[in-house]
Design a protein around this motif. Structure first.
Motif, PDB file in Angstrom:
ATOM      1  N   THR A 168       0.804  -1.226   0.000  1.00  0.00           N
ATOM      2  CA  THR A 168       0.000   0.000   0.000  1.00  0.00           C
ATOM      3  C   THR A 168       0.832   1.269   0.000  1.00  0.00           C
ATOM      4  O   THR A 168       0.289   2.360  -0.190  1.00  0.00           O
ATOM      5  CB  THR A 168      -0.932   0.044   1.238  1.00  0.00           C
ATOM      6  OG1 THR A 168      -0.193   0.431   2.412  1.00  0.00           O
ATOM      7  CG2 THR A 168      -1.601  -1.296   1.472  1.00  0.00           C
ATOM      8  N   ASP A 175      -7.276  -0.779  -0.367  1.00  0.00           N
ATOM      9  CA  ASP A 175      -8.426  -1.094   0.478  1.00  0.00           C
ATOM     10  C   ASP A 175      -7.960  -1.237   1.924  1.00  0.00           C
ATOM     11  O   ASP A 175      -7.708  -2.339   2.403  1.00  0.00           O
ATOM     12  CB  ASP A 175      -9.090  -2.376  -0.016  1.00  0.00           C
ATOM     13  CG  ASP A 175     -10.414  -2.646   0.682  1.00  0.00           C
ATOM     14  OD1 ASP A 175     -10.763  -1.876   1.611  1.00  0.00           O
ATOM     15  OD2 ASP A 175     -11.081  -3.626   0.322  1.00  0.00           O
ATOM     16  N   LEU A 176      -7.862  -0.104   2.617  1.00  0.00           N
ATOM     17  CA  LEU A 176      -7.397  -0.130   3.990  1.00  0.00           C
ATOM     18  C   LEU A 176      -8.406  -0.775   4.925  1.00  0.00           C
ATOM     19  O   LEU A 176      -8.029  -1.364   5.942  1.00  0.00           O
ATOM     20  CB  LEU A 176      -7.056   1.280   4.469  1.00  0.00           C
ATOM     21  CG  LEU A 176      -5.849   1.956   3.815  1.00  0.00           C
ATOM     22  CD1 LEU A 176      -5.569   3.292   4.500  1.00  0.00           C
ATOM     23  CD2 LEU A 176      -4.620   1.063   3.872  1.00  0.00           C
ATOM     24  N   ALA A 177      -9.676  -0.656   4.603  1.00  0.00           N
ATOM     25  CA  ALA A 177     -10.695  -1.218   5.483  1.00  0.00           C
ATOM     26  C   ALA A 177     -10.553  -2.730   5.577  1.00  0.00           C
ATOM     27  O   ALA A 177     -10.592  -3.305   6.678  1.00  0.00           O
ATOM     28  CB  ALA A 177     -12.086  -0.843   4.974  1.00  0.00           C
ATOM     29  N   ALA A 180      -7.331  -3.538   7.473  1.00  0.00           N
ATOM     30  CA  ALA A 180      -7.484  -3.256   8.902  1.00  0.00           C
ATOM     31  C   ALA A 180      -8.267  -4.366   9.589  1.00  0.00           C
ATOM     32  O   ALA A 180      -7.923  -4.794  10.704  1.00  0.00           O
ATOM     33  CB  ALA A 180      -8.178  -1.909   9.100  1.00  0.00           C
ATOM     34  N   SER A 181      -9.311  -4.826   8.933  1.00  0.00           N
ATOM     35  CA  SER A 181     -10.101  -5.925   9.489  1.00  0.00           C
ATOM     36  C   SER A 181      -9.265  -7.178   9.633  1.00  0.00           C
ATOM     37  O   SER A 181      -9.348  -7.896  10.635  1.00  0.00           O
ATOM     38  CB  SER A 181     -11.309  -6.193   8.592  1.00  0.00           C
ATOM     39  OG  SER A 181     -12.065  -7.293   9.069  1.00  0.00           O
ATOM     40  N   THR A 186      -8.530  -0.700  13.722  1.00  0.00           N
ATOM     41  CA  THR A 186      -9.456   0.168  13.007  1.00  0.00           C
ATOM     42  C   THR A 186      -8.816   0.699  11.723  1.00  0.00           C
ATOM     43  O   THR A 186      -7.585   0.744  11.597  1.00  0.00           O
ATOM     44  CB  THR A 186      -9.885   1.360  13.874  1.00  0.00           C
ATOM     45  OG1 THR A 186      -8.747   2.214  14.093  1.00  0.00           O
ATOM     46  CG2 THR A 186     -10.440   0.895  15.207  1.00  0.00           C
ATOM     47  N   ARG A 187      -9.685   1.118  10.807  1.00  0.00           N
ATOM     48  CA  ARG A 187      -9.163   1.681   9.558  1.00  0.00           C
ATOM     49  C   ARG A 187      -8.357   2.943   9.824  1.00  0.00           C
ATOM     50  O   ARG A 187      -7.328   3.183   9.193  1.00  0.00           O
ATOM     51  CB  ARG A 187     -10.309   1.990   8.596  1.00  0.00           C
ATOM     52  CG  ARG A 187      -9.816   2.441   7.222  1.00  0.00           C
ATOM     53  CD  ARG A 187     -10.926   3.007   6.372  1.00  0.00           C
ATOM     54  NE  ARG A 187     -10.431   3.357   5.048  1.00  0.00           N
ATOM     55  CZ  ARG A 187      -9.694   4.443   4.783  1.00  0.00           C
ATOM     56  NH1 ARG A 187      -9.353   5.273   5.774  1.00  0.00           N
ATOM     57  NH2 ARG A 187      -9.285   4.688   3.545  1.00  0.00           N
ATOM     58  N   ASN A 188      -8.821   3.779  10.746  1.00  0.00           N
ATOM     59  CA  ASN A 188      -8.117   5.024  11.063  1.00  0.00           C
ATOM     60  C   ASN A 188      -6.725   4.737  11.627  1.00  0.00           C
ATOM     61  O   ASN A 188      -5.757   5.427  11.285  1.00  0.00           O
ATOM     62  CB  ASN A 188      -8.924   5.855  12.054  1.00  0.00           C
ATOM     63  CG  ASN A 188     -10.124   6.530  11.416  1.00  0.00           C
ATOM     64  OD1 ASN A 188     -10.196   6.636  10.182  1.00  0.00           O
ATOM     65  ND2 ASN A 188     -11.066   6.966  12.228  1.00  0.00           N
ATOM     66  N   LEU A 190      -4.917   2.138  11.032  1.00  0.00           N
ATOM     67  CA  LEU A 190      -4.080   1.661   9.928  1.00  0.00           C
ATOM     68  C   LEU A 190      -3.681   2.812   9.015  1.00  0.00           C
ATOM     69  O   LEU A 190      -2.542   2.856   8.522  1.00  0.00           O
ATOM     70  CB  LEU A 190      -4.833   0.600   9.128  1.00  0.00           C
ATOM     71  CG  LEU A 190      -4.053  -0.027   7.962  1.00  0.00           C
ATOM     72  CD1 LEU A 190      -2.770  -0.686   8.459  1.00  0.00           C
ATOM     73  CD2 LEU A 190      -4.919  -1.036   7.215  1.00  0.00           C
ATOM     74  N   ALA A 191      -4.597   3.746   8.791  1.00  0.00           N
ATOM     75  CA  ALA A 191      -4.287   4.903   7.946  1.00  0.00           C
ATOM     76  C   ALA A 191      -3.167   5.735   8.557  1.00  0.00           C
ATOM     77  O   ALA A 191      -2.293   6.244   7.852  1.00  0.00           O
ATOM     78  CB  ALA A 191      -5.533   5.756   7.738  1.00  0.00           C
TER      79      ALA A 191
END
Length: 233
Positions: A168, A175-177, A180-181, A186-188, A190-191
């Motif tokens: 990435t 697709d971070l979501a 992250a899962s 959480t996605r945040n 990971l972001a």
């Protein structure tokens, strides 16, 4: 900038500048710096020799090329005005390949040869082979920066996170979501980690490029050139 011994240096003590400085001062670090450079840029050199048409003899010619430099016949003769290490090696390799082809032609004729002024007879650069060389150089710089980034994650016991993040880091969209899962965060979160990793990678890329230019003012133009080369792939 002033060195600890009181002498002013026009550029920072990167690998390339240490090698250039060794031409004058015979610094004890010179041999180590040369060996680092030879090891780091073996693939671009070998690839460029192949791109110039010496496919069967590329590795032998690359070994000879670096052996000559390690015997103080190449790097120590470098001048600051020669620009980046990438461009300096490119010109030096073309000279060596031309020498080799001349010697091969002479052997086929079965006779001796007179000295030839290379600067007047060296063939013009070829766009395709130069592009192949720059692509391999850019990949080498990127791989070295990624290796350093990976080492940092490994020291913190987060190697698995690095392996998951790596695809990435250079992609515009990812697709971070889903990732992250998969990681159980959480996605945040990971972001934020991705943003930090990208910033660290950018710093490492600059550090790698800084080792191949004689002046800090050349870092950004060289880095931009290499990023454009990578973007074409």
């Amino acid at each position: 900038m002033t060195h600890g011994n009181g002498h002013a240096f026009p550029f920072p003590a990167t690998r390339w500048s240490r090698v250039v400085q060794a031409r004058r001062d015979e610094l004890p670090q010179a041999q180590a710096a040369l060996e680092e450079l030879c090891q780091a840029y073996w693939q671009p050199v070998t690839g460029y020799i192949r791109a110039l048409g010496c496919v069967e003899h590329a590795e032998d010619l690359a070994q000879d090329f670096f052996a000559q430099f390690l015997r103080a016949e190449g790097f120590q003769q470098a001048q600051q005005e020669r620009g980046t290490l990438r461009s300096y090696l490119k010109a030096a390799i073309r000279h060596q390949v031309w020498h080799w082809r001349r010697d091969q032609a002479t052997q086929r004729r079965g006779g001796g040869h007179e000295a030839i002024e290379l600067d007047e007879n060296i063939p013009a650069a070829d766009t395709a082979s130069d592009l192949a060389y720059d692509e391999q150089w850019a990949l080498t710089v990127l791989e070295r920066a990624l290796s350093a980034l990976k080492a940092g994650y490994a020291r913190r016991g987060r190697l698995l996170l690095y392996e998951q993040l790596k695809p990435t880091l250079l992609a515009q969209d990812s697709d971070l979501a889903a990732l992250a899962s998969q990681l159980g965060i959480t996605r945040n979160a990971l972001a934020v980690e991705q943003h930090r990793a990208r910033r660290r990678l950018a710093d490492l890329l600059r550090a790698q490029v800084a080792d191949t230019v004689p002046d800090p003012a050349e870092i950004d133009p060289e880095l931009l050139h290499l990023l454009r080369v990578l973007a074409r792939q």
